[in-house]
Design an enzyme around this catalytic site. Structure first.
Site, PDB file in Angstrom:
ATOM      1  N   HIS A 120      32.759  42.634   4.060  1.00 49.28           N
ATOM      2  CA  HIS A 120      33.200  43.011   2.722  1.00 49.28           C
ATOM      3  C   HIS A 120      32.185  43.916   2.040  1.00 49.28           C
ATOM      4  O   HIS A 120      32.520  44.986   1.516  1.00 49.28           O
ATOM      5  CB  HIS A 120      33.451  41.741   1.883  1.00 49.28           C
ATOM      6  N   MET A 178       3.709  63.210  31.324  1.00 52.37           N
ATOM      7  CA  MET A 178       2.911  63.759  32.426  1.00 52.37           C
ATOM      8  C   MET A 178       1.606  64.320  31.887  1.00 52.37           C
ATOM      9  O   MET A 178       1.305  64.211  30.716  1.00 52.37           O
ATOM     10  CB  MET A 178       3.746  64.761  33.187  1.00 52.37           C
ATOM     11  N   LYS A 181       9.053  74.689  29.646  1.00 47.97           N
ATOM     12  CA  LYS A 181       7.885  75.333  29.061  1.00 47.97           C
ATOM     13  C   LYS A 181       7.598  76.678  29.736  1.00 47.97           C
ATOM     14  O   LYS A 181       7.411  77.690  29.071  1.00 47.97           O
ATOM     15  CB  LYS A 181       6.685  74.388  29.203  1.00 47.97           C
ATOM     16  N   ARG A 223      44.038  49.770   0.133  1.00 50.94           N
ATOM     17  CA  ARG A 223      44.088  48.310   0.303  1.00 50.94           C
ATOM     18  C   ARG A 223      44.521  47.712  -1.031  1.00 50.94           C
ATOM     19  O   ARG A 223      43.951  48.050  -2.059  1.00 50.94           O
ATOM     20  CB  ARG A 223      42.716  47.763   0.684  1.00 50.94           C
ATOM     21  N   SER A 248      48.926  53.582  12.005  1.00 50.09           N
ATOM     22  CA  SER A 248      47.554  53.814  11.582  1.00 50.09           C
ATOM     23  C   SER A 248      46.682  52.782  12.288  1.00 50.09           C
ATOM     24  O   SER A 248      46.869  51.580  12.116  1.00 50.09           O
ATOM     25  CB  SER A 248      47.434  53.689  10.063  1.00 50.09           C
ATOM     26  N   ARG A 287      -0.870  72.353  32.782  1.00 47.79           N
ATOM     27  CA  ARG A 287       0.075  71.446  32.100  1.00 47.79           C
ATOM     28  C   ARG A 287       1.332  71.273  32.930  1.00 47.79           C
ATOM     29  O   ARG A 287       1.727  72.182  33.649  1.00 47.79           O
ATOM     30  CB  ARG A 287       0.500  72.035  30.750  1.00 47.79           C
ATOM     31  N   ARG A 340       9.567  76.807  19.696  1.00 48.86           N
ATOM     32  CA  ARG A 340      10.722  75.976  20.064  1.00 48.86           C
ATOM     33  C   ARG A 340      11.591  75.823  18.827  1.00 48.86           C
ATOM     34  O   ARG A 340      11.129  76.087  17.712  1.00 48.86           O
ATOM     35  CB  ARG A 340      10.283  74.616  20.597  1.00 48.86           C
ATOM     36  N   TYR A 362      45.435  62.462  11.995  1.00 50.49           N
ATOM     37  CA  TYR A 362      44.413  62.461  10.948  1.00 50.49           C
ATOM     38  C   TYR A 362      43.453  61.298  11.134  1.00 50.49           C
ATOM     39  O   TYR A 362      43.746  60.337  11.859  1.00 50.49           O
ATOM     40  CB  TYR A 362      45.051  62.393   9.550  1.00 50.49           C
ATOM     41  N   GLY A 381       4.776  63.402  26.584  1.00 47.22           N
ATOM     42  CA  GLY A 381       3.722  62.433  26.866  1.00 47.22           C
ATOM     43  C   GLY A 381       3.822  61.755  28.217  1.00 47.22           C
ATOM     44  O   GLY A 381       3.070  60.842  28.514  1.00 47.22           O
ATOM     45  N   CYS A 394      42.457  54.320  10.233  1.00 40.50           N
ATOM     46  CA  CYS A 394      41.902  54.013   8.919  1.00 40.50           C
ATOM     47  C   CYS A 394      40.807  52.962   8.996  1.00 40.50           C
ATOM     48  O   CYS A 394      40.269  52.543   7.990  1.00 40.50           O
ATOM     49  CB  CYS A 394      43.005  53.590   7.940  1.00 40.50           C
TER      50      CYS A 394
HETATM   51  C1  PEP Z   1      41.129  47.672  10.024  1.00 41.01           C
HETATM   52  O1  PEP Z   1      41.300  46.533  10.431  1.00 41.01           O
HETATM   53  O2  PEP Z   1      40.613  48.571  10.714  1.00 41.01           O
HETATM   54  C2  PEP Z   1      41.517  48.035   8.648  1.00 41.01           C
HETATM   55  C3  PEP Z   1      41.434  49.290   8.243  1.00 41.01           C
HETATM   56  O3  PEP Z   1      41.875  47.051   7.822  1.00 41.01           O
HETATM   57  P1  PEP Z   1      40.856  46.040   7.116  1.00 41.01           P
HETATM   58  O4  PEP Z   1      39.485  46.570   7.344  1.00 41.01           O
HETATM   59  O5  PEP Z   1      41.224  46.021   5.691  1.00 41.01           O
HETATM   60  O6  PEP Z   1      41.121  44.786   7.826  1.00 41.01           O
END
Ligand code: PEP
Ligand code: MG
Length: 898
Positions: A480, A106, A25, A588, A790, A95, A362, A877, A104, A857
């Site tokens: 899921h 002090m 401050k 998938r 992956s 202050r 600020r 990636y 809050g 992934c």
């Molecule tokens: C994982 O297990 O990270 C994956 C990408 O496969 P799934 O979620 O389909 O099991």
């Protein structure tokens, strides 16, 4: 030792870089002053004095008194008032101000310098006795609380603090007068109350309230230093890891008042609109008021200018109408601040007798839409560089542009029913339905629905697709429901364990509320909150948002990490391409089998008890799969597509009740008992660790054969059509080199057969998921053959922690509340644990094949913190659901700029 840093009238001893010595401050007040911005003059006592104070038995350094007196003199000169002067008194505030803000934690004391001698003079000068006595009683209340009780280390008598006792006296007075608001009390009330206050203080605390301005000032300064070691401050420091040695600074500043009369006012504002980012001054003000009145909601604040006009305030005068020259001065300050701080500012100001004072500036908080617009606008105004523009937007803020959002103001008034895990961002409102069939029927009737279930399975997909959102009582961030909803960019809350769902009677009991089919609820999937009734939503089209497009282009320029998407339907692939995805990192295949025509063939395959029957059944799926792969490869023309072979335990395809078993037996023309037995035999105690992944293809090679043939036949056809496609066949759940070798052989064999049958040539590769710890430990063996890795971090997290990804919702809230886990490891990668395995997998894989392509992934591929980690670990990636592609692109750019 220089202990006091003065600021005022365009000169300051300190500057912004001196935060360690002057606190945040103090350093900022000095900086604003030097910019020539009118800041009430004052001075900062350094953090070094705080350290000295505690190292020397709570004594101040000798020279402090003299330096403070000197600084007060400078204040007096600038303000044309004198501290303690009976006819023209200067009042001061005290202050705290640590290096980083500790909101809050002090203490603050305002209106220091009001005494029996100075009160008459101030009444004379202001012509406003109510204002003066109100200010005086506030001083008494704050001072007795902060200085005389807390800082003096006095425990409240009978657990009632002095502040509460004084507040009681105000309540009593209002009752006697028959009024309800503090503002209904007049000068005489406050005057008499201040007398009663002082005797109460003497009674309870045993000390007199000081009537000397210097005694008040030193009491205040000491109290702020004392508050550094107060219980609240220590607890806050522990949580935030702030070292005790930092100490706090003390800021003493001249008081200015916006509530002294008609030529006084106070206001707050932003240098740009914090909700849209538009480049104009945006704020509110009130004439003859104190700062807190603007936010307290008792009076409707006036708009500052035409841009702040709403239905509620349209009759009220704007500041540019009421005080045009002050408004212009504010506009100048606005430009000056932005030019200096190079960011949108949040400011507070006070006008005392037609003179403007800035109390604070600020960096302004803003929503996602504004963050993107301000960053790209400031870039085009040459205020900031490309790098800064990219760093200015938090990747998660992009969700606000990509999904409908719950209106934040309306949400505050909403009745919250429950909390769950925020599995799919955005907001949704709709009628409760309990089955996928109902979801479809209601939607066809033109109603918006939210599907509420204990958990979802692949068979629910059609109903999930029809719904606005999905709410489940069970499951975690990779269950899921979560995976599927996120794939579509749909709002979703899982693991909402306080829901008691009675599906057969279509009723829910939740935290004392009873809900039935058709009742309306609203979900905030970004936070995981469930509300009763409808709450307004808003949505913009990111494609049409110019600032969003500019930001994405910029991010693409700065990132090195590739961004792919997880998709199995061409429409999702197109969506992801539009957002900038450079391929599919996970297609998938299991979701492709739930169509009524296909499910029969897969069930026939499952219950077959010999290879011939099994092969015959599975081959019925070949034309369907060929079409699936043809479409998805074509949708991603020019980019690689990683197709994963069948992964889930087979029993997922045969979760049937008695009558369904009977029907299936009829369809397949087999004995019902035999069918039941086969289904029972498929039952596993731990299906997640059971017969799934490559274990399926190894036990039933015809599944791998069929899928590989379908992929390559589609590839051959597309190649003939001159469409450039790059299939990558991925083996799931590999833990040993031999598992990979077994499946790879089948895949390559099919490729060769298709090549010779079709008399065509095409490129493809075969690689593996790395999703069990053993695959990481033996990555150097697997990489001898695998052409890519992956990381399936959903399963890798599950198998590393031993947490079931579908059941974590049951105990995760406890784990988060007790701090056992800092965050959900299925949402943001556990870098210390699971991360080590990822690093090991990369290192060992590249030891034998330095060019092996490595991606991720699992759901972490769309989480900003995990993406930074993937970049640092040298992955090629990340792959995430289509609606997270923009977030991943921005995160990847930021990772490269770190
Ligand atoms: C994982 O297990 O990270 C994956 C990408 O496969 P799934 O979620 O389909 O099991
Ligand atoms: Mg997996």
């Amino acid at each position: 030792m220089k202990s006091v840093y003065f600021f005022g009238d365009s000169n300051a001893d300190g500057k912004a870089e001196m935060k360690n010595l002057l606190g945040g401050k103090g350093a900022n007040l000095a900086e604003m002053t030097t910019l020539g911005i009118p800041v009430p003059p004052g001075f900062t006592i350094t953090t070094e004095v705080c350290t000295y104070y505690y190292n020397n038995n709570t004594q101040f350094p000798k020279e402090l008194n003299e330096q403070v007196l000197e600084a007060i003199k400078k204040n007096e000169k600038i303000m044309g008032k004198k501290f303690g002067d009976p006819s023209n008194p200067l009042l001061m505030s005290v202050r705290s101000g640590a290096r980083i803000s500790m909101p809050g934690m002090m203490e603050t004391v305002l209106n220091i310098g009001l005494t029996s001698k100075t009160i008459p003079g101030l009444i004379e000068k202001s012509g406003n006795p109510t204002f003066v006595y109100d200010a005086y009683r506030r001083l008494i209340m704050m001072y007795s609380d902060v200085v005389m009780e807390k800082s003096a280390g006095k425990e409240p008598k009978d657990g009632i603090s002095i502040r509460e006792r004084l507040e009681e006296l105000i309540e009593k007075r209002k009752e006697e007068k028959g009024v309800s608001a503090d503002t209904d009390l007049d000068a005489n009330d406050w005057k008499e109350l201040s007398i009663v206050f002082k005797s109460k203080i003497k009674d309870v605390l045993g000390d007199e309230f000081p009537d000397d301005p210097h005694e008040q000032l030193w009491g205040g300064i000491k109290a702020v230093f004392q508050s550094w070691m107060g219980k609240r401050a220590i607890a806050y420091r522990n949580i935030e890891n702030i070292p005790e040695e930092w100490g706090t600074a003390v800021n003493v500043q001249s008081m200015v008042f916006g509530n002294m009369g008609k030529d006084c006012a106070t206001g707050v504002g932003f240098t740009r609109n914090p909700a849209s980012g538009e480049n104009y001054f945006y704020g509110e003000w009130l004439s003859n008021a104190q700062g807190e009145d603007v936010v307290a909601g008792i009076r409707t604040p006036n708009p500052i200018n035409k841009w702040g006009r709403t239905d509620k305030n349209k009759e009220l005068e704007t500041l540019d109408e009421a005080m045009p020259s002050i408004y212009n001065e504010l506009e100048d300050i606005r430009s000056k601040l932005e030019l200096h701080y190079k960011d949108m500012q949040d400011i507070e100001f006070t006008i005392e007798n037609n003179r403007l004072w800035m109390l604070q500036t600020r960096s302004g908080k803003r929503n996602g839409i504004a963050a993107v617009k301000v960053a790209t606008d400031m870039l085009s105004e040459s205020l900031i560089t490309k790098e800064t523009a990219l760093k200015r937007v938090k990747p998660s803020q992009l969700d606000e542009l990509l999904h409908p959002m719950v209106d934040p103001v309306a949400e505050q008034k909403g009745i919250k029913l429950a909390e769950g895990l925020p599995a799919g961002p955005g907001g949704a409102t709709g009628h409760i339905v309990f089955t996928s069939e109902d979801a479809e029927i209601w939607t066809k009737e033109g109603k918006k629905v939210i599907l509420v279930r204990n958990e979802t399975s692949p068979e629910d997909v059609h109903g999930m697709h029809a719904s606005e959102a999905i709410l489940t009582a069970k499951g975690g961030m990779t269950s899921h429901a979560a995976l599927v909803a996120r794939g579509w960019g749909k709002c979703c809350i899982v693991g909402c364990s306080s829901l008691n769902i009675d599906s057969s009677n279509k009723k829910i009991e939740v935290n004392g509320h009873s809900l039935s089919e058709g009742d309306i609820i609203t979900l905030n999937g970004t936070k995981g909150n469930v509300y009763l009734g409808e709450i307004a939503l808003s949505q913009i089209d990111p494609g049409k948002n110019e600032s969003f497009n500019i930001l994405m282009k910029l991010a693409n320029e700065f990132k090195t990490l590739g961004i792919r998407t997880n998709a199995e339907r061409p429409e999702d692939a197109f969506q992801a391409r539009n957002f900038g995805a450079e391929g599919i990192g996970l297609c998938r295949t299991e979701h492709m089998f739930f169509d009524p025509e296909r499910i029969l063939a897969i069930r026939e395959m499952i219950i077959a008890d010999n290879t011939n029957d099994r092969r015959e059944a599975i081959m019925k799926l070949l034309p369907y799969q060929k079409k699936d792969f043809y479409e998805i490869l074509k949708a991603m023309e020019g980019f690689p597509v990683t197709i994963r072979l069948l992964d889930p335990p087979l029993h997922e395809f045969v979760t049937l009740n008695e009558s369904q078993i009977k029907e299936l037996a009829n369809q397949l023309k087999i004995d019902k008992e035999k069918l039941s037995k086969r289904i029972d035999a498929l039952h596993e105690l731990n299906p997640m660790l059971g017969h799934r992944g490559c274990r399926l293809g190894i036990a039933y090679p015809e599944i791998t054969e069929m899928q590989a043939r379908a992929i390559f036949e589609a590839t051959a056809q597309l190649t003939k059509e001159n469409i450039k496609v790059f299939p990558e066949v991925m083996i799931p759940l590999v833990g040993t080199y031999t598992e990979f070798e077994n499946q790879e052989k089948i895949v390559r064999n099919e490729a060769n057969k298709v090549k010779s049958n079709s008399m065509s040539d095409f490129n493809y590769s075969v690689g593996t998921m790395i999703e069990v710890p053993r695959a990481c430990l033996t990555a150097n063996e697997i990489a001898k053959k695998a052409e890519f890795f992956s990381f399936g971090t959903n399963d890798l997290t599950q198998t590393t922690y031993g947490f079931s990804r579908d059941d974590i919702g049951g105990f995760l809230p406890t784990y988060l509340e007790t701090g056992i886990l800092p965050q959900d490891p299925f949402q943001s990668l556990d870098q210390t644990g699971v991360g080590q395995l990822v690093e090991m997998g990369v290192k060992k894989g590249r030891e034998v094949n330095e060019n092996i392509k490595i991606g991720i992934c699992g759901e972490h591929g769309g989480d900003p913190e995990s993406i930074y980690f993937c970049h640092d670990t040298g992955l090629n990636y990340v792959s995430c659901s289509p609606f997270r592609v923009p977030i991943a692109i921005l995160s990847a750019a930021q990772a490269n700029l770190k």
